[in-house]
Design a protein around this motif. Structure first.
Motif, short mmCIF file in Angstrom:
data_model
loop_
_atom_site.label_atom_id
_atom_site.label_comp_id
_atom_site.label_asym_id
_atom_site.label_seq_id
_atom_site.Cartn_x
_atom_site.Cartn_y
_atom_site.Cartn_z
N LEU A 1 4.47 9.67 5.17
CA LEU A 1 4.38 8.39 4.48
C LEU A 1 4.08 8.58 3.00
N ASN A 2 5.00 8.13 2.16
CA ASN A 2 4.78 8.02 0.72
C ASN A 2 5.77 6.97 0.20
N ASN A 3 5.82 6.77 -1.10
CA ASN A 3 6.61 5.65 -1.63
C ASN A 3 8.05 6.00 -1.99
N GLU A 4 8.53 7.20 -1.65
CA GLU A 4 9.85 7.61 -2.09
C GLU A 4 10.98 6.80 -1.45
N ARG A 5 10.85 6.44 -0.18
CA ARG A 5 11.90 5.64 0.47
C ARG A 5 11.95 4.23 -0.14
N LEU A 6 10.77 3.65 -0.41
CA LEU A 6 10.74 2.34 -1.05
C LEU A 6 11.30 2.42 -2.46
N GLU A 7 11.04 3.53 -3.15
CA GLU A 7 11.60 3.73 -4.49
C GLU A 7 13.13 3.75 -4.44
N PHE A 8 13.68 4.44 -3.46
CA PHE A 8 15.14 4.50 -3.27
C PHE A 8 15.71 3.09 -3.07
N LEU A 9 15.06 2.32 -2.20
CA LEU A 9 15.52 0.96 -1.92
C LEU A 9 15.36 0.07 -3.15
N GLY A 10 14.20 0.16 -3.80
CA GLY A 10 13.95 -0.69 -4.96
C GLY A 10 14.91 -0.44 -6.10
N LEU B 1 0.83 -1.19 0.00
CA LEU B 1 0.00 0.00 0.00
C LEU B 1 0.87 1.25 0.00
N LEU B 2 1.94 1.22 0.77
CA LEU B 2 2.86 2.35 0.82
C LEU B 2 3.55 2.54 -0.54
N ALA B 3 3.87 1.44 -1.21
CA ALA B 3 4.52 1.51 -2.52
C ALA B 3 3.63 2.20 -3.55
N MET B 4 2.33 2.15 -3.34
CA MET B 4 1.39 2.77 -4.28
C MET B 4 1.05 4.22 -3.93
N ARG B 5 1.60 4.72 -2.83
CA ARG B 5 1.25 6.08 -2.38
C ARG B 5 2.25 7.09 -2.94
N HIS B 6 1.81 7.84 -3.93
CA HIS B 6 2.62 8.90 -4.53
C HIS B 6 2.79 10.05 -3.55
N ARG B 7 3.87 10.79 -3.70
CA ARG B 7 4.14 11.88 -2.74
C ARG B 7 3.09 12.98 -2.80
N SER B 8 2.32 13.04 -3.90
CA SER B 8 1.25 14.04 -3.99
C SER B 8 0.13 13.74 -2.99
N TYR C 1 -3.69 1.20 -9.36
CA TYR C 1 -3.54 1.01 -7.91
C TYR C 1 -2.94 2.23 -7.21
N LEU C 2 -2.53 3.22 -7.96
CA LEU C 2 -1.84 4.37 -7.39
C LEU C 2 -2.77 5.24 -6.55
N ILE C 3 -2.24 5.70 -5.43
CA ILE C 3 -2.91 6.69 -4.60
C ILE C 3 -2.22 8.02 -4.89
N MET C 4 -2.88 8.88 -5.64
CA MET C 4 -2.25 10.13 -6.09
C MET C 4 -3.33 11.14 -6.47
N VAL C 5 -2.92 12.39 -6.60
CA VAL C 5 -3.84 13.39 -7.12
C VAL C 5 -4.03 13.12 -8.61
N ALA D 1 -1.26 14.03 -11.28
CA ALA D 1 0.13 13.57 -11.11
C ALA D 1 0.61 12.75 -12.30
N LEU D 2 -0.23 11.87 -12.81
CA LEU D 2 0.18 11.01 -13.93
C LEU D 2 0.35 11.82 -15.19
N ASP D 3 -0.43 12.87 -15.36
CA ASP D 3 -0.29 13.72 -16.55
C ASP D 3 0.99 14.51 -16.51
N ASN D 4 1.46 14.86 -15.32
CA ASN D 4 2.65 15.70 -15.19
C ASN D 4 3.95 14.94 -15.34
#
Length: 269
Positions: free
Chosen positions: A74-83, A56-63, A132-136, A139-142
């Protein structure tokens, strides 16, 4: 361990879906938080989750960053760094064993093509991660790189939840085949300008440094780097990630250096 898709396992996954909703609502303190149904994704990637909160955290965009009771964002940026790190290590291991006669340069060049933004974005699209993304909504358009960034966060979640061996399986099952499908395009379009620049300056006994000049976050991430050669600014480049911006800066620098070197040779002749 590979998931056997039995009716029992499907029922268990559906039950997990209800648990996620309850967990996420408790974390937020309300009943309005969107909770994606990750069961189709788990079935697609053949994983039975242990720590569902990681996915769930992996799907949470910083927006759509939230804050827990301890004040942690809480957002997915730390998991992105690790991944990102796990993906690179896994691909390096894969290439090391696949090509025992290749030297470091050949391995590095192939790794750069495999661990690339276009490949990661395409894998994200094939997995339909936007569902599955949790985002504004905007965000995907940008930024199309949300696909690749989310994929890296997903890899980080798999690594923490399932271990390194299972993560390697995921990468072999999804990253490698996608790269092969895109190989003709990838080899042409993805050139490691940074490596070329390093080779060029070493050949001509010059020093170099990549300096981050600017980082804007609205409406989306934009990094700008300048390459300094012998303590003088030369090339400049921007991109939606540090890696992409450095590649653009390296490409600009290479073009300028080669033009200047050619002109110098013509004058000497």
């Amino acid at each position: 361990m590979t998931l056997r898709r039995t009716s029992k396992s499907r029922a268990w996954l559906r039950e997990l879906g209800e648990r996620w909703k309850h967990w996420w609502r408790r974390l937020r303190g309300d009943d309005k938080e969107y909770v994606p149904d990750l069961i189709p994704l788990f079935e697609r990637i053949d994983i039975v989750p242990v720590r569902t909160d990681l996915y769930l955290l992996a799907m949470r965009h910083r927006s759509c960053t939230i804050t827990d009771e301890q004040g942690t964002k809480l957002n997915n940026e730390r998991l992105e760094f690790l991944g990102d790190a796990v993906l690179e290590a896994s691909v390096c291991t894969y290439l090391y064993h696949l090509h025992p006669t290749w030297d470091e340069g050949e391995l590095s060049k192939c790794k750069s093509s495999l661990v690339s933004r276009p490949v990661n974005n395409e894998v994200g699209r094939r997995l339909h991660l936007e569902r599955y993304l949790i985002m504004v909504p905007s965000a995907l358009d940008n930024s199309v790189d949300i696909y690749g960034n989310t994929l890296e966060a997903l890899i980080g979640a798999i690594y923490l939840d399932q271990g390194y061996a299972r993560t390697q399986e995921f990468i072999r099952e999804h990253i490698i085949p996608t790269y092969r499908d895109m190989r003709a395009h990838t080899v042409v379009s993805i050139q490691n300008f940074k490596s070329e620049l390093i080779e060029w300056v070493q050949k001509h006994h010059l020093s170099h440094e990549f300096r981050l000049e600017e980082h804007s976050m609205e409406p989306h991430d934009l990094f700008t780097y300048t390459v300094w050669i012998d303590d003088k600014p030369v090339g400049r480049g921007s991109g939606s990630s540090k890696k992409r911006a450095q590649q653009e800066a390296a490409r600009d620098t290479l073009e300028l250096l080669k033009k200047a070197y050619t002109k110098l040779q013509e004058q000497e002749d």
